[in-house]
Design a protein around this motif. Sequence first.
Motif, PDB file in Angstrom:
ATOM      1  N   ASN A  70       5.157  -0.395  12.970  1.00  0.00           N
ATOM      2  CA  ASN A  70       4.000  -0.013  12.155  1.00  0.00           C
ATOM      3  C   ASN A  70       2.726  -0.132  12.972  1.00  0.00           C
ATOM      4  O   ASN A  70       2.386  -1.221  13.438  1.00  0.00           O
ATOM      5  N   ASN A  71       2.019   0.962  13.122  1.00  0.00           N
ATOM      6  CA  ASN A  71       0.799   0.937  13.944  1.00  0.00           C
ATOM      7  C   ASN A  71      -0.443   0.532  13.159  1.00  0.00           C
ATOM      8  O   ASN A  71      -1.555   0.562  13.681  1.00  0.00           O
ATOM      9  N   GLN A  72      -0.253   0.144  11.886  1.00  0.00           N
ATOM     10  CA  GLN A  72      -1.377  -0.346  11.093  1.00  0.00           C
ATOM     11  C   GLN A  72      -1.726  -1.784  11.465  1.00  0.00           C
ATOM     12  O   GLN A  72      -2.843  -2.236  11.261  1.00  0.00           O
ATOM     13  N   PHE A  73      -0.735  -2.480  12.017  1.00  0.00           N
ATOM     14  CA  PHE A  73      -0.918  -3.883  12.370  1.00  0.00           C
ATOM     15  C   PHE A  73      -0.630  -4.086  13.851  1.00  0.00           C
ATOM     16  O   PHE A  73       0.021  -3.263  14.487  1.00  0.00           O
ATOM     17  N   GLN A  74      -1.118  -5.199  14.390  1.00  0.00           N
ATOM     18  CA  GLN A  74      -0.907  -5.460  15.806  1.00  0.00           C
ATOM     19  C   GLN A  74      -0.353  -6.857  16.050  1.00  0.00           C
ATOM     20  O   GLN A  74      -0.492  -7.751  15.211  1.00  0.00           O
ATOM     21  N   PHE A 289       2.432  -4.658  -2.411  1.00  0.00           N
ATOM     22  CA  PHE A 289       2.498  -4.613  -0.954  1.00  0.00           C
ATOM     23  C   PHE A 289       3.929  -4.317  -0.503  1.00  0.00           C
ATOM     24  O   PHE A 289       4.887  -4.819  -1.085  1.00  0.00           O
ATOM     25  N   ASN A 290       4.064  -3.541   0.573  1.00  0.00           N
ATOM     26  CA  ASN A 290       5.380  -3.288   1.151  1.00  0.00           C
ATOM     27  C   ASN A 290       5.764  -4.443   2.085  1.00  0.00           C
ATOM     28  O   ASN A 290       5.059  -5.465   2.147  1.00  0.00           O
ATOM     29  N   TYR A 291       6.862  -4.284   2.829  1.00  0.00           N
ATOM     30  CA  TYR A 291       7.362  -5.378   3.672  1.00  0.00           C
ATOM     31  C   TYR A 291       6.334  -5.800   4.725  1.00  0.00           C
ATOM     32  O   TYR A 291       5.998  -6.987   4.838  1.00  0.00           O
ATOM     33  N   VAL A 292       5.826  -4.875   5.499  1.00  0.00           N
ATOM     34  CA  VAL A 292       4.918  -5.255   6.581  1.00  0.00           C
ATOM     35  C   VAL A 292       3.600  -5.795   6.038  1.00  0.00           C
ATOM     36  O   VAL A 292       3.021  -6.730   6.598  1.00  0.00           O
ATOM     37  N   GLN A 293       3.106  -5.235   4.951  1.00  0.00           N
ATOM     38  CA  GLN A 293       1.872  -5.743   4.351  1.00  0.00           C
ATOM     39  C   GLN A 293       2.076  -7.166   3.825  1.00  0.00           C
ATOM     40  O   GLN A 293       1.213  -8.035   3.993  1.00  0.00           O
ATOM     41  N   SER A 294       3.221  -7.401   3.201  1.00  0.00           N
ATOM     42  CA  SER A 294       3.535  -8.743   2.702  1.00  0.00           C
ATOM     43  C   SER A 294       3.703  -9.721   3.853  1.00  0.00           C
ATOM     44  O   SER A 294       3.232 -10.866   3.792  1.00  0.00           O
ATOM     45  N   ALA A 359      -6.579 -21.544   3.079  1.00  0.00           N
ATOM     46  CA  ALA A 359      -5.658 -20.511   2.579  1.00  0.00           C
ATOM     47  C   ALA A 359      -6.375 -19.550   1.647  1.00  0.00           C
ATOM     48  O   ALA A 359      -6.198 -18.324   1.738  1.00  0.00           O
ATOM     49  N   ALA A 360      -7.185 -20.091   0.750  1.00  0.00           N
ATOM     50  CA  ALA A 360      -7.908 -19.248  -0.205  1.00  0.00           C
ATOM     51  C   ALA A 360      -8.891 -18.320   0.503  1.00  0.00           C
ATOM     52  O   ALA A 360      -9.080 -17.166   0.089  1.00  0.00           O
ATOM     53  N   TYR A 361      -9.498 -18.804   1.574  1.00  0.00           N
ATOM     54  CA  TYR A 361     -10.442 -17.969   2.325  1.00  0.00           C
ATOM     55  C   TYR A 361      -9.714 -16.771   2.939  1.00  0.00           C
ATOM     56  O   TYR A 361     -10.186 -15.635   2.871  1.00  0.00           O
ATOM     57  N   ILE A 362      -8.560 -17.023   3.529  1.00  0.00           N
ATOM     58  CA  ILE A 362      -7.771 -15.939   4.138  1.00  0.00           C
ATOM     59  C   ILE A 362      -7.301 -14.956   3.076  1.00  0.00           C
ATOM     60  O   ILE A 362      -7.394 -13.728   3.245  1.00  0.00           O
ATOM     61  N   LEU A 363      -6.790 -15.465   1.960  1.00  0.00           N
ATOM     62  CA  LEU A 363      -6.292 -14.588   0.901  1.00  0.00           C
ATOM     63  C   LEU A 363      -7.409 -13.742   0.290  1.00  0.00           C
ATOM     64  O   LEU A 363      -7.197 -12.581  -0.073  1.00  0.00           O
ATOM     65  N   THR A 364      -8.596 -14.318   0.196  1.00  0.00           N
ATOM     66  CA  THR A 364      -9.740 -13.554  -0.320  1.00  0.00           C
ATOM     67  C   THR A 364     -10.088 -12.408   0.617  1.00  0.00           C
ATOM     68  O   THR A 364     -10.420 -11.299   0.166  1.00  0.00           O
ATOM     69  N   LYS A 365      -9.985 -12.645   1.909  1.00  0.00           N
ATOM     70  CA  LYS A 365     -10.242 -11.586   2.883  1.00  0.00           C
ATOM     71  C   LYS A 365      -9.208 -10.468   2.781  1.00  0.00           C
ATOM     72  O   LYS A 365      -9.520  -9.299   3.029  1.00  0.00           O
ATOM     73  N   ILE A 366      -7.989 -10.810   2.419  1.00  0.00           N
ATOM     74  CA  ILE A 366      -6.920  -9.816   2.319  1.00  0.00           C
ATOM     75  C   ILE A 366      -6.970  -9.070   0.994  1.00  0.00           C
ATOM     76  O   ILE A 366      -6.893  -7.838   0.950  1.00  0.00           O
ATOM     77  N   PHE A 367      -7.120  -9.818  -0.114  1.00  0.00           N
ATOM     78  CA  PHE A 367      -6.996  -9.218  -1.444  1.00  0.00           C
ATOM     79  C   PHE A 367      -8.330  -9.020  -2.165  1.00  0.00           C
ATOM     80  O   PHE A 367      -8.378  -8.335  -3.181  1.00  0.00           O
ATOM     81  N   GLY A 368      -9.398  -9.625  -1.654  1.00  0.00           N
ATOM     82  CA  GLY A 368     -10.710  -9.440  -2.253  1.00  0.00           C
ATOM     83  C   GLY A 368     -11.122 -10.567  -3.188  1.00  0.00           C
ATOM     84  O   GLY A 368     -10.319 -11.420  -3.582  1.00  0.00           O
ATOM     85  N   GLU A 429     -12.432 -14.712  12.563  1.00  0.00           N
ATOM     86  CA  GLU A 429     -13.217 -14.308  13.744  1.00  0.00           C
ATOM     87  C   GLU A 429     -12.328 -14.105  14.968  1.00  0.00           C
ATOM     88  O   GLU A 429     -12.511 -13.172  15.737  1.00  0.00           O
ATOM     89  N   LYS A 430     -11.325 -14.978  15.108  1.00  0.00           N
ATOM     90  CA  LYS A 430     -10.551 -14.972  16.355  1.00  0.00           C
ATOM     91  C   LYS A 430      -9.294 -14.100  16.317  1.00  0.00           C
ATOM     92  O   LYS A 430      -8.925 -13.508  17.323  1.00  0.00           O
ATOM     93  N   ILE A 431      -8.605 -14.052  15.172  1.00  0.00           N
ATOM     94  CA  ILE A 431      -7.313 -13.364  15.106  1.00  0.00           C
ATOM     95  C   ILE A 431      -7.459 -12.036  14.403  1.00  0.00           C
ATOM     96  O   ILE A 431      -7.914 -11.951  13.268  1.00  0.00           O
ATOM     97  N   LYS A 432      -7.057 -10.972  15.077  1.00  0.00           N
ATOM     98  CA  LYS A 432      -7.115  -9.612  14.529  1.00  0.00           C
ATOM     99  C   LYS A 432      -5.689  -9.094  14.376  1.00  0.00           C
ATOM    100  O   LYS A 432      -5.028  -8.764  15.365  1.00  0.00           O
ATOM    101  N   MET A 433      -5.237  -8.999  13.154  1.00  0.00           N
ATOM    102  CA  MET A 433      -3.880  -8.538  12.889  1.00  0.00           C
ATOM    103  C   MET A 433      -3.842  -7.085  12.413  1.00  0.00           C
ATOM    104  O   MET A 433      -2.877  -6.377  12.657  1.00  0.00           O
ATOM    105  N   LYS A 434      -4.882  -6.669  11.719  1.00  0.00           N
ATOM    106  CA  LYS A 434      -4.940  -5.276  11.259  1.00  0.00           C
ATOM    107  C   LYS A 434      -5.751  -4.441  12.241  1.00  0.00           C
ATOM    108  O   LYS A 434      -6.809  -4.863  12.712  1.00  0.00           O
ATOM    109  N   ARG A 435      -5.257  -3.265  12.554  1.00  0.00           N
ATOM    110  CA  ARG A 435      -6.008  -2.352  13.414  1.00  0.00           C
ATOM    111  C   ARG A 435      -7.101  -1.674  12.592  1.00  0.00           C
ATOM    112  O   ARG A 435      -6.921  -1.400  11.405  1.00  0.00           O
ATOM    113  N   LYS A 436      -8.193  -1.389  13.204  1.00  0.00           N
ATOM    114  CA  LYS A 436      -9.295  -0.729  12.493  1.00  0.00           C
ATOM    115  C   LYS A 436      -9.009   0.749  12.286  1.00  0.00           C
ATOM    116  O   LYS A 436      -8.350   1.386  13.072  1.00  0.00           O
TER     117      LYS A 436
END
Length: 436
Positions: A70-74, A289-294, A359-368, A429-436
Amino acid sequence: MKIYLFLVVFCISVHVNAQWRKNENDPSPLHRSQKALSDIIVSDIFSPPVASRIFVYANIAAYEIQVKSNNQFQSLKGQLNSFNGIPKADKKQISYSLAATYAYWQVAKRLVFSDQVALDSLNSILLWYKVKGYPDTVVQNSIVYGKKVSDSVLKWVDQDQYKETRKLRRYSIVKKEGNWAPTPPGYMAAVEPYWDKIRPLFMKTADQFKPSPPPPYSKDKNSEFYANANEVYLTGKNLNGEQLDIAKFWDCNPFFLNVNGHMNYATKKISPGAHWISITGIACKLKDFNYVQSSFAYTSTCIAIFDAFISCWDEKYRSNYIRPETFINSNIDENWQPILQTPPFPEYPSGHSVASTSAAYILTKIFGDNFKFQDDTEVDYGLPIRGFTSFDQAAKEASISRLYGGIHYRPAIENGQIQGRSIGEYQIEKIKMKRK
């Protein structure tokens, strides 16, 4: 006739391939894996920091395989400390879903005590792929690749200093006023006193997000420390029904010890990190969410929780702070007992506050923001569902539960929240998992 027979075989082959490929994005095997692994961790009674280690490495193995398709993620290669990525797949037909699930369980199996139960869970999930019509050659190719990846990840895991900390000398209690001491009913030994030596995943050092020190210990009734202890005492004596429900819902104490005369036995409970991994699964299902998104959501959350526990435990054994139960029994009310059982490690800061906030901070960034969900995580442990309007609300409730439960002073909660948010911000700031 030969041409016609070839076309029939070709069409059947294409149909079979099309059938199994339709299931490649189905996240069911991953969700089932998280729940099954959580149950094993509860059964094996792993401490919260060790539980976070099991979850994160299993999820990284699965995520890295999913990224290949999947090229949506890195990849996390070069983004996590000392992580050099995974081997490439052979030029054979494989299922990235099956390979990821297999790698997940191969890593998990190595890190738990109940390895046969883990193997049984894996075989049960592999049956799902068989039922969905995955060809035997695809299954075998995927297993071979999953094993190759898990072997690679486990070599990296073996360098995180965990094995070395198992060999260190037993922790010696420093008998000094204001210092932590084991608490009833079990007076258990200190848990993971050397967790600060474990390799972080993205933090530079264990003390990178060192919180401000707690108020100085004091028996003076006019001191800040005494006021904090008295707040815990009075809060515990005057809890309303809602506060009691909150304390019980977020207990998450794998160490709960029942004492009946001369007989001791444990009530097994989920850890704080596992609770947030369950919440992650709830959110993934709500968003379809599908497999890779999950896998992305689970792995991101696990990474935050893992480093949060390293950061938190680093401070716990530096400040070595006395628990409310110890101080209150000695200086305020010898018969007082907290609603929750005091866990066997120093008080400051609150582990649930640090881990939940990150954990909540990360989840908020993912799901809003303002993401509504019904948390049924504790139903298996006899507690009702609780509804939340956001991850932040859930994290704040988890944090204040420690005051209601009588196991933390307010500064451990509030400074723990600051610490957890700082960890979450740094991860984004440091880890980029989703491609822009």
